[in-house]
Design a protein around this motif. Structure first.
Motif, PDB file in Angstrom:
ATOM      1  N   THR A   1      -4.564   5.110   7.216  1.00 30.89           N
ATOM      2  CA  THR A   1      -4.365   3.867   7.968  1.00 30.89           C
ATOM      3  C   THR A   1      -5.671   3.091   8.098  1.00 30.89           C
ATOM      4  OG1 THR A   1      -2.588   4.933   9.201  1.00 30.89           O
ATOM      5  CG2 THR A   1      -3.488   2.900  10.115  1.00 30.89           C
ATOM      6  N   GLY A   2      -6.757   3.783   8.347  1.00 34.22           N
ATOM      7  CA  GLY A   2      -8.042   3.121   8.456  1.00 34.22           C
ATOM      8  C   GLY A   2      -8.568   2.634   7.115  1.00 34.22           C
ATOM      9  N   MET A   3      -8.034   3.197   6.039  1.00 39.26           N
ATOM     10  CA  MET A   3      -8.478   2.805   4.708  1.00 39.26           C
ATOM     11  C   MET A   3      -7.734   1.586   4.175  1.00 39.26           C
ATOM     12  SD  MET A   3      -8.567   6.655   3.093  1.00 39.26           S
ATOM     13  CE  MET A   3      -8.446   6.030   1.428  1.00 39.26           C
ATOM     14  N   LEU A   4      -6.680   1.153   4.839  1.00 39.26           N
ATOM     15  CA  LEU A   4      -5.835   0.083   4.292  1.00 39.26           C
ATOM     16  C   LEU A   4      -6.595  -1.212   4.018  1.00 39.26           C
ATOM     17  CD1 LEU A   4      -2.456   0.565   6.206  1.00 39.26           C
ATOM     18  CD2 LEU A   4      -2.986   1.061   3.820  1.00 39.26           C
ATOM     19  N   PRO A   5      -7.456  -1.719   4.923  1.00 39.53           N
ATOM     20  CA  PRO A   5      -8.184  -2.957   4.600  1.00 39.53           C
ATOM     21  C   PRO A   5      -9.048  -2.834   3.336  1.00 39.53           C
ATOM     22  CG  PRO A   5      -8.323  -2.498   6.936  1.00 39.53           C
ATOM     23  CD  PRO A   5      -7.738  -1.271   6.307  1.00 39.53           C
ATOM     24  N   ALA A   6      -9.741  -1.698   3.221  1.00 45.73           N
ATOM     25  CA  ALA A   6     -10.584  -1.508   2.046  1.00 45.73           C
ATOM     26  C   ALA A   6      -9.745  -1.342   0.789  1.00 45.73           C
ATOM     27  CB  ALA A   6     -11.498  -0.292   2.240  1.00 45.73           C
ATOM     28  N   LEU A   7      -8.609  -0.636   0.910  1.00 46.92           N
ATOM     29  CA  LEU A   7      -7.734  -0.478  -0.243  1.00 46.92           C
ATOM     30  C   LEU A   7      -7.119  -1.807  -0.660  1.00 46.92           C
ATOM     31  CD1 LEU A   7      -5.924   2.890   0.609  1.00 46.92           C
ATOM     32  CD2 LEU A   7      -7.617   2.489  -1.186  1.00 46.92           C
ATOM     33  N   THR A   8      -6.852  -2.679   0.311  1.00 45.72           N
ATOM     34  CA  THR A   8      -6.306  -4.005  -0.014  1.00 45.72           C
ATOM     35  C   THR A   8      -7.310  -4.826  -0.812  1.00 45.72           C
ATOM     36  OG1 THR A   8      -4.958  -3.950   2.001  1.00 45.72           O
ATOM     37  CG2 THR A   8      -5.312  -6.091   0.967  1.00 45.72           C
ATOM     38  N   LEU A   9      -8.583  -4.793  -0.395  1.00 42.82           N
ATOM     39  CA  LEU A   9      -9.621  -5.501  -1.153  1.00 42.82           C
ATOM     40  C   LEU A   9      -9.774  -4.939  -2.561  1.00 42.82           C
ATOM     41  CD1 LEU A   9     -12.390  -5.856   1.598  1.00 42.82           C
ATOM     42  CD2 LEU A   9     -10.840  -7.630   0.757  1.00 42.82           C
ATOM     43  N   LEU A  10      -9.662  -3.616  -2.671  1.00 40.65           N
ATOM     44  CA  LEU A  10      -9.758  -2.993  -3.992  1.00 40.65           C
ATOM     45  C   LEU A  10      -8.598  -3.434  -4.884  1.00 40.65           C
ATOM     46  CD1 LEU A  10     -11.146  -0.974  -5.884  1.00 40.65           C
ATOM     47  CD2 LEU A  10      -9.774   0.837  -4.834  1.00 40.65           C
ATOM     48  N   LEU A  11      -7.399  -3.505  -4.310  1.00 42.85           N
ATOM     49  CA  LEU A  11      -6.237  -3.946  -5.074  1.00 42.85           C
ATOM     50  C   LEU A  11      -6.390  -5.397  -5.524  1.00 42.85           C
ATOM     51  CD1 LEU A  11      -3.394  -3.405  -6.134  1.00 42.85           C
ATOM     52  CD2 LEU A  11      -2.494  -4.090  -3.890  1.00 42.85           C
ATOM     53  N   GLU A  12      -6.906  -6.262  -4.653  1.00 39.59           N
ATOM     54  CA  GLU A  12      -7.116  -7.656  -5.038  1.00 39.59           C
ATOM     55  C   GLU A  12      -8.131  -7.773  -6.176  1.00 39.59           C
ATOM     56  OE1 GLU A  12      -8.322  -9.612  -1.513  1.00 39.59           O
ATOM     57  OE2 GLU A  12      -6.322  -9.625  -0.596  1.00 39.59           O
ATOM     58  N   ARG A  13      -9.150  -6.927  -6.140  1.00 36.72           N
ATOM     59  CA  ARG A  13     -10.155  -6.960  -7.214  1.00 36.72           C
ATOM     60  C   ARG A  13      -9.545  -6.539  -8.551  1.00 36.72           C
ATOM     61  NH1 ARG A  13     -15.728  -7.038  -6.290  1.00 36.72           N
ATOM     62  NH2 ARG A  13     -16.724  -7.716  -8.220  1.00 36.72           N
TER      63      ARG A  13
END
Length: 522
Positions: free
Chosen positions: A481-493
């Protein structure tokens, strides 16, 4: 458990090929040209030429005048006003003492540069003379006019020696073979370039450029001829009977001038250098590559000018570059040659050479003497044992603290170090333990590293596998859950990179037929 430093081998850091090529000698040559000195002329600068001898004075032909600029100061030195109408193609004699120029009135005139006095007038052309050149032997002049004739003049007698006929339209270009001074090439608006033997006044070779020829030039070897006209520059092999070696289509508008530098110049290993200027305002430098049957020219430098280029010149030492524009602007750029090291060149520093102080115990050099001495071929060299200086991640790997080793590698923010440590952990079977039992804060540096380097093709495969490993380890956990913002940025990249790759594929598909058509046109 800890081991001695001598038993542990430092982790070798992965070496990747450079993403961009380093600066070449050719790039350094062009980068060291200083800001141009500009001068406005009364009319279009239709021709310019550097003097063959130092200080490489520059003769500029514009409107009804011929102007001589000092090669050292780039300032106006002489002005010759002896033309009733437009002047064309002022050219130097080999010793730099005389100038010859054609004119709109069909008269070829010979001037003394020092006194600016008129020495000779050659009157035989019926139409404007756009080409006038001195023979390297200094005693003859070649001229070409709009009457489609080429004439050979004797300077001492002031008479025409021979008339060369063969062109059917305006003659606008001429050049002498630097390796065979009795051989000349002339180009005309009949699309034909003819090679002449001055002794027999006969054409020995003809090549069809396919467009009105504006300029011709020889390579220093004398075996290669360049013709420019239309939007193309063609290269011919004279020893091969006029076989076409290359067709360059680097300009969008008519190529008006071409020159070949016999000298590579400072900081350059590429010789000779082919320079072309066109009405599109671009000056392009090309270098010849290839041996025997494989010939190609690579564009190494491009300069953009504010107007159509009519003339250009490069001094004999490749240290001065002059360009003349259709609006009358003259630009001269000087090359900032690197200064020689006085110690290496053997030059005295100041008025007297510096002497080394006496080697006594009162000087520091006395206590470090011999440290820079090199061993002779027969000497025995004993290598000093040095303690291995380990990086932080090496110290943790030596102690099998895999999680700390990964954190230490991430703290360097060097992608190659992280890639080496991850590869080592996978080989040791410790990658899972290095990734497990982390909270969102502990995973932050790792996700940030993946986001910054996921679009780098050197690291993308490893980081993609690492992302899958993270999802396997933390799938369904609270840390996810805490990783979701960082994972979202990674997905956008990743999505951005995929769109870029798709766009490049489409562009490649469109350029394929265009490149094939341009090659076929040549």
């Amino acid at each position: 458990m800890d081991y001695e430093a001598g038993t542990y081998q430092k982790l070798p850091i992965k070496q990747y090929p450079a993403r961009e090529l380093g600066e070449t000698a050719e790039g350094r040559y062009w980068r060291r040209f200083l800001s141009p000195a500009t001068a406005k002329q009364a009319g279009a600068v239709n021709y310019l030429e550097f003097c063959p001898v130092r200080p490489y004075n520059l003769a500029v032909t514009s409107s009804t005048r011929v102007l001589v600029y000092d090669g050292a100061t780039r300032s106006l030195h002489r002005t010759i006003n002896r033309f009733k109408d437009k002047a064309y193609s002022a050219s130097w004699r080999a010793d730099g003492k005389l100038l010859v120029a054609g004119g709109q009135d069909g008269i070829v005139q010979l001037f003394d540069v020092g006194s600016r006095s008129l020495l000779r007038q050659f009157k035989a052309h019926k139409r404007p003379v756009h080409v006038a050149r001195f023979d390297p032997g200094r005693m003859h002049v070649l001229s070409g006019g709009d009457d489609a004739t080429v004439r050979w003049w004797d300077v001492s007698e002031g008479k025409q020696v021979s008339r060369w006929e063969g062109h059917s339209d305006y003659v606008r270009a001429a050049a002498v073979n630097p390796a065979a001074h009795g051989t000349w090439a002339t180009g005309g608006y009949d699309h034909v370039c003819k090679v002449w033997d001055a002794r027999s006044a006969q054409s020995v070779l003809s090549v069809d450029h396919g467009a009105p020829i504006e300029a011709v030039a020889f390579f220093p070897s004398g075996s290669v001829l360049v013709t420019a006209g239309g939007t193309q520059v063609r290269v011919w092999d004279l020893f091969g009977g006029g076989r076409e070696l290359a067709c360059l289509s680097n300009h969008q508008k008519t190529v008006t001038c071409v020159t070949v530098s016999p000298n590579a110049g400072p900081d350059s290993s590429a010789a000779p250098r082919l320079l072309t200027g066109a009405l599109d305002g671009h000056l392009k430098a090309s270098v010849r590559e290839g041996v025997y049957e494989l010939e190609r020219f690579q564009v190494t430098h491009i300069q953009k000018y504010p107007g159509p280029i009519l003339s250009l010149g490069l001094s004999g030492d490749a240290g001065l570059l002059a360009v003349g524009l259709a609006d009358g602007t003259l630009t001269v750029r000087k090359h900032a040659k690197p200064r020689a090291d006085p110690a290496k060149a053997g030059i005295l520093v100041g008025r007297r050479s510096r002497r080394a102080p006496a080697l006594t115990a009162a000087t520091y050099r006395y206590f470090i003497r011999g440290q820079s001495s090199k061993a002779a071929a027969k000497d025995s060299v004993i290598a000093a044992e040095r303690k291995a200086a380990l990086a932080t991640h090496d110290k943790f790997l030596r102690k099998f603290r895999y999680r700390d080793a990964l954190d230490a590698a991430l703290s360097t923010r060097r992608a190659e170090v992280v890639a080496s440590v991850v590869e080592e952990l996978a080989a040791r079977g410790g990658l899972s333990s290095a990734l497990s039992s982390r909270d969102a804060a502990g995973l932050g540096p790792l996700l940030d590293h993946m986001r910054r380097n996921i679009n780098d093709p050197r690291h993308a495969p490893q980081l993609a596998a690492l992302a899958h490993r993270l999802l396997d380890v933390y799938g369904g956990s609270e840390a996810l859950t805490g990783m979701l913002p960082a994972l979202t940025l990674l997905l956008e990249r990743v999505e951005l990179e995929l769109r870029a790759q798709d766009g490049l594929t489409r562009v490649q598909g469109m350029l394929g037929p265009l490149l094939a058509a341009s090659v076929g046109a040549c």
